[in-house]
Design an enzyme around this catalytic site. Structure first.
Site, PDB file in Angstrom:
ATOM      1  N   PHE A  25       0.819  -1.223   0.000  1.00 26.81           N
ATOM      2  CA  PHE A  25       0.000   0.000   0.000  1.00 26.81           C
ATOM      3  C   PHE A  25       0.853   1.273   0.000  1.00 26.81           C
ATOM      4  CE2 PHE A  25      -2.244  -3.322   2.493  1.00 26.81           C
ATOM      5  CZ  PHE A  25      -3.185  -3.654   1.533  1.00 26.81           C
ATOM      6  N   ARG A  26       2.052   1.178  -0.575  1.00 30.54           N
ATOM      7  CA  ARG A  26       2.979   2.311  -0.688  1.00 30.54           C
ATOM      8  C   ARG A  26       3.414   2.866   0.672  1.00 30.54           C
ATOM      9  NH1 ARG A  26       3.513   3.802  -5.951  1.00 30.54           N
ATOM     10  NH2 ARG A  26       1.863   3.136  -7.377  1.00 30.54           N
ATOM     11  N   LEU A  27       3.307   2.053   1.704  1.00 32.70           N
ATOM     12  CA  LEU A  27       3.785   2.456   3.033  1.00 32.70           C
ATOM     13  C   LEU A  27       5.227   1.949   3.195  1.00 32.70           C
ATOM     14  CD1 LEU A  27       0.563   1.690   5.106  1.00 32.70           C
ATOM     15  CD2 LEU A  27       1.315   3.877   4.151  1.00 32.70           C
TER      16      LEU A  27
END
Length: 208
Positions: free
Chosen positions: A184-186
């Protein structure tokens, strides 16, 4: 990569191994996973006016002193580094979904170090270093092949010495950032930074 690898890396970081040890660990993984040229890296330089340039080079050595690559000193990057001896590197290993960014001052490697590396290159590459007027206009392929023939004849079967216009540079890092893809692009971002090579590394994590 697994959570176990993450925990091992973070343990080593906070035990004080530092960024170079961590880089070697990531490079080892890259050499196992990347199909070719795991040591390929984008090198960014700027001229005296601050106008940037970037291109791919091959990392040839790294230790606590810094990151080393070799080039024609009369090339665009060679001239830019003479005018503005600062540079940045960006390694991106797609198969690992990892990235390392480096920024620091640049100095020439020693003559003995350059000679030792040049001696490891394939003979045809050694001849090419003499034949190529890197970054300058070329009328056609025949002109380059003619220069290769000239220097092949000049050296014959003897040792090919290192050209005076060909050597290496070392980037002494002030900042090294390790980036790892997460869901999740974290993403994970860990930075090592210092004001000078004599200073201790300071670490901090960054928002993705």
């Amino acid at each position: 990569m697994s959570d176990a690898v993450t925990e091992t890396e973070e343990s080593r970081i906070f035990e004080g191994d530092g960024p170079i040890a961590l880089f070697h660990e990531w490079m080892k993984l890259a050499r196992e996973k990347e199909p070719e040229d795991a040591n390929a890296v984008a090198l960014a330089t700027a001229d005296a006016d601050g106008f940037p340039d970037v291109r791919m080079v091959l990392l040839k050595d790294v230790d606590e002193r810094g990151f080393v690559f070799y080039t024609n000193l009369e090339s665009i990057k060679g001239l830019e580094l003479k005018e503005n001896p600062r540079a940045a590197l960006c390694f991106h290993w797609k198969s690992l979904r990892r990235q390392v960014r480096v920024r620091g001052e640049v100095t020439p490697v020693g003559e003995d170090e350059a000679d030792a590396y040049f001696a490891t290159r394939a003979r045809d590459s050694q001849i090419g270093a003499w034949a190529s007027k890197q970054s300058r206009p070329l009328e056609g392929r025949f002109e380059l092949e003619k220069q290769v023939a000239v220097f092949t004849a000049k050296f014959g079967l003897g040792k090919v010495s290192r050209p005076p216009h060909w050597s290496g540079f070392r980037i002494a890092p002030r900042r090294i950032e390790f980036w790892r893809d997460r869901p999740f692009r974290l993403h994970d971002r860990l930075v090592f930074k210092r004001e000078s090579p004599a200073d201790r590394w300071q670490t901090e994590k960054l928002y993705p």
